[in-house]
Design a protein around this motif. Sequence first.
Motif, PDB file in Angstrom:
ATOM      1  N   GLY B  53       0.764  -1.238   0.000  1.00  0.00           N
ATOM      2  CA  GLY B  53       0.000   0.000   0.000  1.00  0.00           C
ATOM      3  C   GLY B  53       0.796   1.291   0.000  1.00  0.00           C
ATOM      4  N   LEU B  54       2.134   1.198  -0.088  1.00  0.00           N
ATOM      5  CA  LEU B  54       2.942   2.422  -0.073  1.00  0.00           C
ATOM      6  C   LEU B  54       2.572   3.336  -1.237  1.00  0.00           C
ATOM      7  CD1 LEU B  54       6.415   0.948   0.954  1.00  0.00           C
ATOM      8  CD2 LEU B  54       5.082   2.653   2.214  1.00  0.00           C
ATOM      9  N   HIS B  55       2.340   2.761  -2.399  1.00  0.00           N
ATOM     10  CA  HIS B  55       1.995   3.575  -3.572  1.00  0.00           C
ATOM     11  C   HIS B  55       0.530   3.984  -3.546  1.00  0.00           C
ATOM     12  CE1 HIS B  55       5.748   2.656  -5.856  1.00  0.00           C
ATOM     13  NE2 HIS B  55       5.763   1.687  -4.960  1.00  0.00           N
ATOM     14  N   ARG B  56      -0.316   3.023  -3.168  1.00  0.00           N
ATOM     15  CA  ARG B  56      -1.754   3.201  -3.283  1.00  0.00           C
ATOM     16  C   ARG B  56      -2.325   4.089  -2.189  1.00  0.00           C
ATOM     17  NH1 ARG B  56      -6.034   2.007  -6.661  1.00  0.00           N
ATOM     18  NH2 ARG B  56      -4.526   3.246  -7.772  1.00  0.00           N
ATOM     19  N   PHE B  57      -1.925   3.797  -0.951  1.00  0.00           N
ATOM     20  CA  PHE B  57      -2.514   4.515   0.185  1.00  0.00           C
ATOM     21  C   PHE B  57      -1.503   5.415   0.894  1.00  0.00           C
ATOM     22  CE2 PHE B  57      -5.104   0.563  -0.108  1.00  0.00           C
ATOM     23  CZ  PHE B  57      -6.311   1.157  -0.431  1.00  0.00           C
ATOM     24  N   GLY B  58      -0.252   5.391   0.412  1.00  0.00           N
ATOM     25  CA  GLY B  58       0.769   6.222   1.036  1.00  0.00           C
ATOM     26  C   GLY B  58       1.082   5.810   2.454  1.00  0.00           C
ATOM     27  N   GLU B  59       0.792   4.587   2.802  1.00  0.00           N
ATOM     28  CA  GLU B  59       1.162   4.081   4.125  1.00  0.00           C
ATOM     29  C   GLU B  59       1.477   2.601   4.019  1.00  0.00           C
ATOM     30  OE1 GLU B  59      -2.242   3.964   6.879  1.00  0.00           O
ATOM     31  OE2 GLU B  59      -3.456   4.703   5.222  1.00  0.00           O
ATOM     32  N   GLU B  60       2.130   2.088   5.046  1.00  0.00           N
ATOM     33  CA  GLU B  60       2.586   0.712   4.988  1.00  0.00           C
ATOM     34  C   GLU B  60       1.573  -0.185   5.698  1.00  0.00           C
ATOM     35  OE1 GLU B  60       6.606   0.420   6.236  1.00  0.00           O
ATOM     36  OE2 GLU B  60       6.836  -1.618   5.458  1.00  0.00           O
ATOM     37  N   LEU B  61       0.935  -1.037   4.940  1.00  0.00           N
ATOM     38  CA  LEU B  61      -0.103  -1.902   5.501  1.00  0.00           C
ATOM     39  C   LEU B  61       0.351  -3.355   5.456  1.00  0.00           C
ATOM     40  CD1 LEU B  61      -3.151  -0.408   3.538  1.00  0.00           C
ATOM     41  CD2 LEU B  61      -2.431   0.187   5.855  1.00  0.00           C
ATOM     42  N   SER B  62      -0.277  -4.186   6.270  1.00  0.00           N
ATOM     43  CA  SER B  62      -0.098  -5.630   6.135  1.00  0.00           C
ATOM     44  C   SER B  62      -1.034  -6.105   5.016  1.00  0.00           C
ATOM     45  CB  SER B  62      -0.443  -6.330   7.445  1.00  0.00           C
ATOM     46  OG  SER B  62      -1.852  -6.275   7.649  1.00  0.00           O
ATOM     47  N   GLY B  63      -0.815  -7.353   4.581  1.00  0.00           N
ATOM     48  CA  GLY B  63      -1.664  -7.906   3.526  1.00  0.00           C
ATOM     49  C   GLY B  63      -3.139  -7.894   3.892  1.00  0.00           C
ATOM     50  N   PRO B  64      -3.487  -8.443   5.065  1.00  0.00           N
ATOM     51  CA  PRO B  64      -4.907  -8.445   5.438  1.00  0.00           C
ATOM     52  C   PRO B  64      -5.490  -7.033   5.556  1.00  0.00           C
ATOM     53  CG  PRO B  64      -3.696 -10.016   6.770  1.00  0.00           C
ATOM     54  CD  PRO B  64      -2.674  -9.261   5.977  1.00  0.00           C
ATOM     55  N   GLU B  65      -4.649  -6.077   5.994  1.00  0.00           N
ATOM     56  CA  GLU B  65      -5.150  -4.695   6.079  1.00  0.00           C
ATOM     57  C   GLU B  65      -5.434  -4.135   4.688  1.00  0.00           C
ATOM     58  OE1 GLU B  65      -3.146  -2.710  10.050  1.00  0.00           O
ATOM     59  OE2 GLU B  65      -1.852  -3.107   8.347  1.00  0.00           O
ATOM     60  N   TYR B  66      -4.494  -4.417   3.777  1.00  0.00           N
ATOM     61  CA  TYR B  66      -4.682  -3.933   2.407  1.00  0.00           C
ATOM     62  C   TYR B  66      -5.953  -4.534   1.807  1.00  0.00           C
ATOM     63  CZ  TYR B  66      -3.446  -2.485  -2.360  1.00  0.00           C
ATOM     64  OH  TYR B  66      -3.438  -1.898  -3.609  1.00  0.00           O
ATOM     65  N   ALA B  67      -6.091  -5.851   1.969  1.00  0.00           N
ATOM     66  CA  ALA B  67      -7.289  -6.522   1.453  1.00  0.00           C
ATOM     67  C   ALA B  67      -8.531  -5.963   2.130  1.00  0.00           C
ATOM     68  CB  ALA B  67      -7.190  -8.031   1.684  1.00  0.00           C
ATOM     69  N   GLY B  68      -8.407  -5.709   3.434  1.00  0.00           N
ATOM     70  CA  GLY B  68      -9.531  -5.207   4.216  1.00  0.00           C
ATOM     71  C   GLY B  68     -10.074  -3.900   3.676  1.00  0.00           C
ATOM     72  N   ARG B  69      -9.144  -3.040   3.215  1.00  0.00           N
ATOM     73  CA  ARG B  69      -9.605  -1.765   2.651  1.00  0.00           C
ATOM     74  C   ARG B  69     -10.534  -2.001   1.467  1.00  0.00           C
ATOM     75  NH1 ARG B  69      -5.602   2.980   3.995  1.00  0.00           N
ATOM     76  NH2 ARG B  69      -5.171   2.248   6.112  1.00  0.00           N
ATOM     77  N   TYR B  70     -10.140  -2.949   0.611  1.00  0.00           N
ATOM     78  CA  TYR B  70     -10.958  -3.206  -0.584  1.00  0.00           C
ATOM     79  C   TYR B  70     -12.230  -3.977  -0.237  1.00  0.00           C
ATOM     80  CZ  TYR B  70      -7.830  -1.009  -3.811  1.00  0.00           C
ATOM     81  OH  TYR B  70      -7.114  -0.064  -4.486  1.00  0.00           O
ATOM     82  N   VAL B  71     -12.117  -4.858   0.755  1.00  0.00           N
ATOM     83  CA  VAL B  71     -13.326  -5.579   1.183  1.00  0.00           C
ATOM     84  C   VAL B  71     -14.336  -4.553   1.722  1.00  0.00           C
ATOM     85  CG1 VAL B  71     -14.268  -7.239   2.831  1.00  0.00           C
ATOM     86  CG2 VAL B  71     -12.113  -7.734   1.661  1.00  0.00           C
ATOM     87  N   ASP B  72     -13.823  -3.581   2.492  1.00  0.00           N
ATOM     88  CA  ASP B  72     -14.711  -2.526   3.008  1.00  0.00           C
ATOM     89  C   ASP B  72     -15.368  -1.751   1.864  1.00  0.00           C
ATOM     90  OD1 ASP B  72     -14.153  -3.258   5.554  1.00  0.00           O
ATOM     91  OD2 ASP B  72     -12.700  -1.650   5.951  1.00  0.00           O
ATOM     92  N   MET B  73     -14.560  -1.414   0.856  1.00  0.00           N
ATOM     93  CA  MET B  73     -15.109  -0.644  -0.273  1.00  0.00           C
ATOM     94  C   MET B  73     -16.221  -1.438  -0.966  1.00  0.00           C
ATOM     95  SD  MET B  73     -11.809   1.001  -2.166  1.00  0.00           S
ATOM     96  CE  MET B  73     -10.275   0.982  -1.268  1.00  0.00           C
ATOM     97  N   VAL B  74     -15.986  -2.742  -1.115  1.00  0.00           N
ATOM     98  CA  VAL B  74     -16.989  -3.609  -1.754  1.00  0.00           C
ATOM     99  C   VAL B  74     -18.252  -3.654  -0.898  1.00  0.00           C
ATOM    100  CG1 VAL B  74     -17.511  -6.031  -2.259  1.00  0.00           C
ATOM    101  CG2 VAL B  74     -15.394  -5.001  -3.115  1.00  0.00           C
ATOM    102  N   ARG B  75     -18.062  -3.765   0.418  1.00  0.00           N
ATOM    103  CA  ARG B  75     -19.224  -3.873   1.312  1.00  0.00           C
ATOM    104  C   ARG B  75     -19.985  -2.552   1.356  1.00  0.00           C
ATOM    105  NH1 ARG B  75     -16.391  -7.860   5.277  1.00  0.00           N
ATOM    106  NH2 ARG B  75     -16.866  -9.748   4.097  1.00  0.00           N
ATOM    107  N   GLN B  76     -19.243  -1.420   1.420  1.00  0.00           N
ATOM    108  CA  GLN B  76     -19.916  -0.117   1.441  1.00  0.00           C
ATOM    109  C   GLN B  76     -20.810   0.049   0.221  1.00  0.00           C
ATOM    110  OE1 GLN B  76     -16.494   2.374   1.596  1.00  0.00           O
ATOM    111  NE2 GLN B  76     -16.164   2.002   3.801  1.00  0.00           N
TER     112      GLN B  76
END
Lengths: 490, 428
Positions: B53-76
């Motif tokens: 996520g350094l490029h995408r979100f400008g912060e350092e995420l773990s894999g599950p966190e990165y996936a979680g962001r997109y899962v949240d977007m899908v759920r929203q």
Amino acid sequence: MIYDVLIIGAGITGTMTARCLAAYDCSVAVAEAGPDVAWEATRANSAIIHAGYDCVPGTVKAKMNVRGCAMMEEICRTLGVSYKKCGSHVVAFGEEDEATLRELYDRGIRNGVTGLRILTREELRQMEPNISEAATASLWAPGAGIVCPYGLAIAAAENAATNGVDFYFRFAVSGVRETDGYYTVSNGTDTICARRIVNAAGVSSADVAKMLGDEGLDVQITPRRGEYILMDKKCGGTVNSTLFAAPSAKGKGVLVARTVHGNLLIGPNANEVERGDTSVTAAGLAEITAGAKRLVPSVNPRQSITNFAGIRATPSTHDFMLFASEEKKGIIHAIGVESPGLASSPAVAEYIVQLLSEDGLILRKRENYIPTRRAEGNPKLFAEMTDEERAAAIAADPAYGRIICRCETVTEGDLLSAMHSPLPARDIDMLKRRTRAGMGRCQGGFCSPRAAALLAADQGTTLDHITKSGGGSWLVRKREDIVREVEDHA
Amino acid sequence: MRKKLIVIGGGPAGLAAAVAACDAGIAPSDILILERDREPGGILNQCIHTGFGLHRFGEELSGPEYAGRYVDMVRQRQIKIVTDAMVLSLSEDRHLSFVSPATGFVRAEADAVILAMGCRERTRGALSIPGTRPAGVYTAGCAQRYVNMEGYMPGSRVVILGSGDIGLIMARRMTLEGAKVLCVCELMPYSGGLARNIVQCLNDFDIPLHLSHTVTQIHGKDRVTGVTIAAVDEANGRRPIPGTEQYIPCDTLLLSVGLIPENELTVGAGIHMDPVTGGADVNQHRETSAEGIYACGNALHVHDLVDYVSEEAEIAGRAAAQRIQAMEKQSAHTITVKTGFGVRYSVPQRIDVTDGVEDVRLFFRVCDPYKKVRVLVTDEQGNAIAKRARNAVAPGEMESITLRADAIRMLADSGCTQIGLCLEQMEV
């Protein structure tokens, strides 16, 4: 209890014999040294139902092969085992080989093989467009087929178990005692008693014969290793039938075959090895690749999904030895059943039962005999179902809608069914042989943790108690155990 | 069942593609994501290390966190995901069948399909490593699942073959969990992984990396008891050099020897494949040779950063949305990308030029490590139309170069049908 018959060895000969006996009203046990049926020669071989032109006329092999091949299709249908009569070519490269083809043709005719024809280069190429340009002719045997050897042994054993045959695994016979008209067979800790014994111990059959009292028997069994490469299903269409190079003094030569599951199989070579040595060598893989490329130049070793080696039980007599012991009453030997032991197995089993009958075993048809693998019929894998059958299977049990092995389309329902079968799968390899989970191109990378978790749940245990194939073949350990081991080592 | 968009795969690519299609105007109820695992997120769920996520979100995420962001977007957005769902067949005209315990056997069709099945690992069998076949030989990803998802250790004394990123990550992970990683062997004279992973996963833990080495034999009957490693001869097809064999007692061999895009469905649908990437041949919208079927993520070509997977998936998602919205598909002028010196492949492989053509970013991998090179895109006459200087490039790190929309339009107007993409050594 005292069984009417004890079969030593649960390879293809032992399991097919057990199946034959299960049709009669007698008590039967099978003792197997390995942890599962089809553990040695039956586990890894060319999976070919040979037509019977290869055997020397007049030999037991020739007789059994031709009859066994003719019986195979019906047995596979009854047991719900995939079988394909795809035919085989023995391919000649030049005049010398063509003379061999004519010799094999004559042998085949004398053995009673039907449909044999010697094809021209053009006829061969029409049937097998990928054959080498250098091929000059072939001997076409339309009656040859392919089958999954361990699949057939498992099916036969399940049918036997369903009809009351008892199986004892990890039972390596180490001693035999004769008392009051029956034998007590021991593995050192446990015993099985039986009035008659069938020695179907494959590579160990000569040793077992001596143990059973035939000490003067003049035969040695040499384990000969054959290495194979199994290729991706996308190469399965490279050949339409089984292709052998014309045989030489060294053996039948490397073959190129499509397996009944649609993979391409190349191999084997032949090397005498230590008992139990099924390791694969770089030289062996190079040898069979070269042999296969000679037949079909487009064979690409990069499409390999796995390689393996099998053991043949080659007898010094060069023929099957199927006979009742003259030393001891009630002992029937099946010694030196090497290739074409798979093709011959229905006929060998039938003959062994005849020998048992001649020895006095009363053969009365079993009431309520179940001809299939289970009381409810033959299990069908999800991958083999039609779309309509799939819909019905999931509706009846949602576990059939959960794919665990994506490469071979194996569902949780298939895995649970194998765990609850008459010869239940207890480890990863047993599951694999029964369902094909892990047999595909990812070789279990995705599905083995999930299959292991299902095994653990079924056995009420944790993952660290699940093995690849029993014994010390553990898959994973608890973290604290690993930490302790590393500290101990340091 | 009929849907406007079906996305095959609920990993980072599939999730991002669905979100992008939704944001481009496709109603969430018209979108269906089919995910074969129990949860969405794909392989990221087992990648518990950071660096995503350094490029995408400008912060350092773990894999599950990165996936979680997109899962949240899908759920929203209330886009429907069916988990435990496996697509069994796909045809060129976008008919497919899938199964799941919840839905049973389902036949479906869609106006657009996005292929986002990810990739799988190369195995021991593909490498033809000789020896016995005991327990204890795992692909690095399989071991990662055992450690990070199931909470068990695949072994205590470990040799790793292959210095791909997953292998490097697992060297560190196994060490942190208490195992002893004895060494990492790499067939090539350079690592296949990101430079930062060599430093953070091997050097920081004093794990030796043996370049130009391979495993020549696996030992052990029930369980691995050791492996033989040997140096390979660069000049002789990287064959093991006799006499350099070394036996290493261990109970585990991890393989990190490459990833293969999963495209059984793609091939089954008769879609044109690129033999180099192992994925479909696509245009800049990531549309395959089958109209309305798009591909993205590791199913298209293997990425090293998930950030680029998301970016690529959004391109496919937006394009699928545009198609669905019945934007007139104009007859396109196609420019193919021909790879030249130093470039192994490019994605996309071709650019379809329409009135609305936008900037196109060409992603590519180099054949060998190079220092001080210029990335060059040329027209048919050899004139440079884009260039980019790079201090160092390596096969393990994906490169890219952007073509401006106006340049593409000019090429099309001049009748250009092929552009070149190559490296040029700069004066040192």
